[in-house]
Design a protein around this motif. Structure first.
Motif, PDB file in Angstrom:
ATOM      1  N   UNK A  23      46.512  44.169  41.564  1.00  0.00           N
ATOM      2  CA  UNK A  23      46.603  43.038  42.497  1.00  0.00           C
ATOM      3  C   UNK A  23      47.361  41.879  41.863  1.00  0.00           C
ATOM      4  N   UNK A  24      47.046  41.586  40.600  1.00  0.00           N
ATOM      5  CA  UNK A  24      47.727  40.483  39.921  1.00  0.00           C
ATOM      6  C   UNK A  24      49.219  40.753  39.758  1.00  0.00           C
ATOM      7  N   UNK A  25      49.583  42.037  39.657  1.00  0.00           N
ATOM      8  CA  UNK A  25      50.993  42.392  39.494  1.00  0.00           C
ATOM      9  C   UNK A  25      51.746  42.433  40.829  1.00  0.00           C
ATOM     10  N   UNK A  26      51.044  42.831  41.895  1.00  0.00           N
ATOM     11  CA  UNK A  26      51.722  43.126  43.155  1.00  0.00           C
ATOM     12  C   UNK A  26      51.557  42.021  44.203  1.00  0.00           C
ATOM     13  N   UNK A  27      50.357  41.462  44.308  1.00  0.00           N
ATOM     14  CA  UNK A  27      50.121  40.456  45.335  1.00  0.00           C
ATOM     15  C   UNK A  27      50.689  39.097  44.915  1.00  0.00           C
ATOM     16  N   UNK A  28      50.997  38.269  45.893  1.00  0.00           N
ATOM     17  CA  UNK A  28      51.566  36.949  45.612  1.00  0.00           C
ATOM     18  C   UNK A  28      50.480  35.894  45.394  1.00  0.00           C
ATOM     19  N   UNK A  29      49.443  36.236  44.627  1.00  0.00           N
ATOM     20  CA  UNK A  29      48.364  35.299  44.357  1.00  0.00           C
ATOM     21  C   UNK A  29      48.440  34.835  42.909  1.00  0.00           C
ATOM     22  N   UNK A  30      47.973  33.603  42.659  1.00  0.00           N
ATOM     23  CA  UNK A  30      47.962  33.109  41.285  1.00  0.00           C
ATOM     24  C   UNK A  30      46.777  33.680  40.519  1.00  0.00           C
ATOM     25  N   UNK A  31      45.646  33.942  41.213  1.00  0.00           N
ATOM     26  CA  UNK A  31      44.502  34.609  40.600  1.00  0.00           C
ATOM     27  C   UNK A  31      43.612  35.158  41.703  1.00  0.00           C
ATOM     28  N   UNK A  32      42.778  36.129  41.339  1.00  0.00           N
ATOM     29  CA  UNK A  32      41.844  36.718  42.294  1.00  0.00           C
ATOM     30  C   UNK A  32      40.529  36.949  41.565  1.00  0.00           C
ATOM     31  N   UNK A  33      39.417  36.522  42.178  1.00  0.00           N
ATOM     32  CA  UNK A  33      38.114  36.661  41.557  1.00  0.00           C
ATOM     33  C   UNK A  33      37.087  37.034  42.609  1.00  0.00           C
ATOM     34  N   UNK A  34      35.880  37.424  42.147  1.00  0.00           N
ATOM     35  CA  UNK A  34      34.838  37.832  43.087  1.00  0.00           C
ATOM     36  C   UNK A  34      33.624  36.938  42.970  1.00  0.00           C
ATOM     37  N   UNK A  35      32.933  36.795  44.077  1.00  0.00           N
ATOM     38  CA  UNK A  35      31.683  36.063  44.127  1.00  0.00           C
ATOM     39  C   UNK A  35      30.582  36.893  43.456  1.00  0.00           C
ATOM     40  N   UNK A  36      29.543  36.213  42.949  1.00  0.00           N
ATOM     41  CA  UNK A  36      28.451  36.928  42.282  1.00  0.00           C
ATOM     42  C   UNK A  36      27.761  37.921  43.209  1.00  0.00           C
ATOM     43  N   UNK A  37      27.796  37.648  44.513  1.00  0.00           N
ATOM     44  CA  UNK A  37      27.109  38.513  45.471  1.00  0.00           C
ATOM     45  C   UNK A  37      27.859  39.812  45.735  1.00  0.00           C
ATOM     46  N   UNK A  38      29.083  39.927  45.264  1.00  0.00           N
ATOM     47  CA  UNK A  38      29.923  41.099  45.536  1.00  0.00           C
ATOM     48  C   UNK A  38      29.832  42.078  44.376  1.00  0.00           C
ATOM     49  N   UNK A  39      29.541  43.328  44.676  1.00  0.00           N
ATOM     50  CA  UNK A  39      29.435  44.356  43.642  1.00  0.00           C
ATOM     51  C   UNK A  39      30.838  44.833  43.234  1.00  0.00           C
ATOM     52  N   UNK A  40      30.965  45.425  42.037  1.00  0.00           N
ATOM     53  CA  UNK A  40      32.262  45.973  41.630  1.00  0.00           C
ATOM     54  C   UNK A  40      32.811  46.988  42.623  1.00  0.00           C
ATOM     55  N   UNK A  41      31.933  47.795  43.223  1.00  0.00           N
ATOM     56  CA  UNK A  41      32.389  48.786  44.194  1.00  0.00           C
ATOM     57  C   UNK A  41      32.976  48.110  45.434  1.00  0.00           C
ATOM     58  N   UNK A  42      32.319  47.065  45.916  1.00  0.00           N
ATOM     59  CA  UNK A  42      32.841  46.330  47.071  1.00  0.00           C
ATOM     60  C   UNK A  42      34.162  45.650  46.724  1.00  0.00           C
ATOM     61  N   UNK A  43      34.244  45.111  45.513  1.00  0.00           N
ATOM     62  CA  UNK A  43      35.475  44.442  45.080  1.00  0.00           C
ATOM     63  C   UNK A  43      36.629  45.442  44.988  1.00  0.00           C
ATOM     64  N   UNK A  44      36.336  46.635  44.476  1.00  0.00           N
ATOM     65  CA  UNK A  44      37.367  47.673  44.381  1.00  0.00           C
ATOM     66  C   UNK A  44      37.877  48.058  45.763  1.00  0.00           C
ATOM     67  N   UNK A  45      36.953  48.257  46.698  1.00  0.00           N
ATOM     68  CA  UNK A  45      37.329  48.619  48.069  1.00  0.00           C
ATOM     69  C   UNK A  45      38.200  47.537  48.694  1.00  0.00           C
ATOM     70  N   UNK A  46      37.787  46.279  48.540  1.00  0.00           N
ATOM     71  CA  UNK A  46      38.533  45.156  49.119  1.00  0.00           C
ATOM     72  C   UNK A  46      39.940  45.065  48.539  1.00  0.00           C
ATOM     73  N   UNK A  47      40.040  45.113  47.214  1.00  0.00           N
ATOM     74  CA  UNK A  47      41.344  44.958  46.560  1.00  0.00           C
ATOM     75  C   UNK A  47      42.277  46.124  46.865  1.00  0.00           C
ATOM     76  N   UNK A  48      41.705  47.319  46.965  1.00  0.00           N
ATOM     77  CA  UNK A  48      42.536  48.478  47.302  1.00  0.00           C
ATOM     78  C   UNK A  48      43.149  48.305  48.687  1.00  0.00           C
ATOM     79  N   UNK A  49      42.368  47.777  49.631  1.00  0.00           N
ATOM     80  CA  UNK A  49      42.881  47.556  50.979  1.00  0.00           C
ATOM     81  C   UNK A  49      43.907  46.418  50.999  1.00  0.00           C
ATOM     82  N   UNK A  50      43.722  45.420  50.142  1.00  0.00           N
ATOM     83  CA  UNK A  50      44.734  44.362  50.030  1.00  0.00           C
ATOM     84  C   UNK A  50      46.069  44.944  49.558  1.00  0.00           C
ATOM     85  N   UNK A  51      45.989  45.861  48.593  1.00  0.00           N
ATOM     86  CA  UNK A  51      47.205  46.503  48.093  1.00  0.00           C
ATOM     87  C   UNK A  51      47.855  47.364  49.177  1.00  0.00           C
TER      88      UNK A  51
END
Length: 480
Positions: free
Chosen positions: A416-444
């Motif tokens: 995501x940091x290499x491909x998306x046009x964002x300066x940074x991307x982070x997750x909230x404490x309430x979000x699990x690594x699995x949910x974060x992976x799913x979200x970021x994969x769909x962003x890509x």
């Protein structure tokens, strides 16, 4: 006409024979993690605590395997070389013995690599066979649904009619980004000068008093942060040497209350008066013996629970050292009174692969998504022991799951940091690594339709949509 049909047939035949691989869709990070889950539960080093040889071999092989899969997932298959790795797994016919499995990895395709790993260990391919080779885009799927028909009654004629109505438009990520694009840019530009002043003030404080770093851990925005930095900067200008003697090589945190937290960081409350700051700074060195005692108390607590690791959760900046010491004391005294029950309940099991967090004074017993036992200090030792004994296997499962999904989350975040046009991307404490992976994969997967709306933005994944005053964008992990 015959010539045209003949050329079409040749082209179609050529496409089917030579370019069939184009139709093959590679497994994404989330799917790879799910497919390899049974394999991790068979070979993970944490499950070989009393077998150092097998544990060491599996640990080394997993590291090599991680690097190999990482190269495939970053589409660097041209640089991956064939490798052989050896893993120990328990013999299905004799649970007390192990057999070594040699896995040869030489395919540049992640799907085939995962299949090879599972087959070598005699594990089923049920999940990977359910993942489609070709996937339609979400646009195609929505188009295929077509237009919904709604029945209504004609008010004048009293007869039933049918008319064609489009269903209400869904709140998609792209639509929300478009609606808030101007506001995000306006907030980002307005916060730019504020951030420059924050960086300047932090640099002055670091140089003047020698702190290791300055951090803001507060619910309020940057304007409150600047006010705190200005006040502290003026305070340090009057007595720089005294401040340096007090704060040299320490971490300075501006938070919700004033004190020294369990990590030994100096916390100054943003709503406290300067007098309270000064009183704390005068007594900072008195906290040093307490900070040194905490690891010793954690070590003793670990020993009473068969070497279970006592963890300090990362987001615990607001737990002050004196309060944490009281919590540890209560738990130690509770367990000392029932050590015979501990011995009978846990036996000689080595629990060094499990984690326990002394969570708070009172509250429910819980097991976090990452496998940590969250134990309130006031709970009786007998109840605490019963909860631990009943959830040992479940905790170990959660830990391995968390490690697996964290590995793939880190991979997809790097993409995501290499491909998306964002300066940074982070997750909230309430979000699990699995949910974060799913979200970021769909962003890509959808970067071609959202990248232009994310230019230079700071993105946070949570459970809701919002735009912060500093221009940070928050989106739900399960956006559509």
């Amino acid at each position: 006409m015959y010539m045209v049909r003949h050329v079409r047939c040749l082209l179609l035949k050529s496409f089917r024979v030579k370019d069939l691989s184009v139709l093959k869709r590679s497994l994404n990070s989330s799917e790879t993690a799910t497919a390899l889950r049974p394999f991790y539960f068979a070979v993970h080093p944490d499950l070989f605590g009393r077998h150092p040889k097998e544990r060491s071999v599996n640990e080394h092989s997993l590291k090599i395997l991680h690097e190999y899969v990482a190269e495939l997932k970053t589409q660097q298959s041209y640089s991956t070389k064939p490798i052989d790795v050896i893993f120990y797994i328990r013999d299905p016919n004799n649970k007390k013995s192990f057999k070594d499995i040699k896995i040869s990895l030489q395919s540049p395709d992640i799907r085939k690599t995962v299949s090879t790993i599972l087959q070598a260990c005699g594990l089923p391919l049920d999940y990977i066979n359910t993942v489609p080779v070709q996937q339609k885009s979400s646009f195609q799927q929505r188009t295929k649904q077509g237009v919904k028909w709604y029945t209504f009654y004609d008010g004048d004629l009293g007869s039933r009619s049918e008319a064609k109505y489009k269903a209400p438009a869904e709140r998609t990520l792209r639509k929300w980004l478009e609606e808030n694009y101007d506001r995000v840019k306006r907030y980002q530009e307005a916060s730019l000068e504020t951030q420059i002043e924050i960086d300047s003030l932090c640099e002055k404080i670091v140089r003047r008093v020698g702190v290791e770093s300055v951090r803001w851990e507060n619910i309020w925005g940057n304007r409150h942060y600047i006010a705190c930095l200005r006040t502290f900067n003026q305070l340090s200008e009057g007595q720089p040497e005294r401040m340096r003697n007090t704060l040299q090589d320490r971490t300075l945190v501006f938070g919700n209350e004033t004190g020294v937290n369990l990590h030994g960081e100096i916390v100054l409350g943003s709503e406290d008066v300067v007098t309270e700051w000064i009183n704390l700074l005068k007594s900072v060195h008195a906290y040093d013996p307490m900070i040194e005692r905490l690891p010793l108390m954690e070590k003793e607590l670990s020993g009473l629970l068969n070497n279970m690791q006592i963890m300090r959760r990362q987001k615990r900046e607001f737990v002050m050292a004196q309060n944490y010491e009281v919590l540890l004391n209560k738990m130690l005294n509770s367990l000392r009174r029932c050590q015979q029950l501990v011995v009978r309940g846990l036996g000689d099991q080595d629990l060094s692969h499990l984690n326990l967090v002394v969570e708070c004074e009172s509250g429910p017993l819980a097991l976090s998504n990452c496998g940590q036992f969250l134990i309130p200090a006031s709970i009786p030792g007998t109840i605490m022991l019963q909860f631990i004994v009943e959830n040992i296997d479940r905790a170990a499962t959660f830990i391995i799951d968390a490690k697996l999904h964290t590995f793939y989350m880190d991979q997809v975040l790097n993409q995501c940091n290499d491909v998306l046009n964002v300066s940074c991307i982070q997750r909230d404490d309430a979000i699990t690594p699995q949910q974060m992976t799913t979200c970021c994969q769909r962003l890509l997967d959808n970067r071609h339709i959202i990248n232009n709306l994310l230019q230079g933005s700071r993105l946070k994944v949570s459970t809701y949509y919002t735009v912060m005053k500093d221009g940070e964008i928050t989106i739900p992990w399960n956006w559509i």
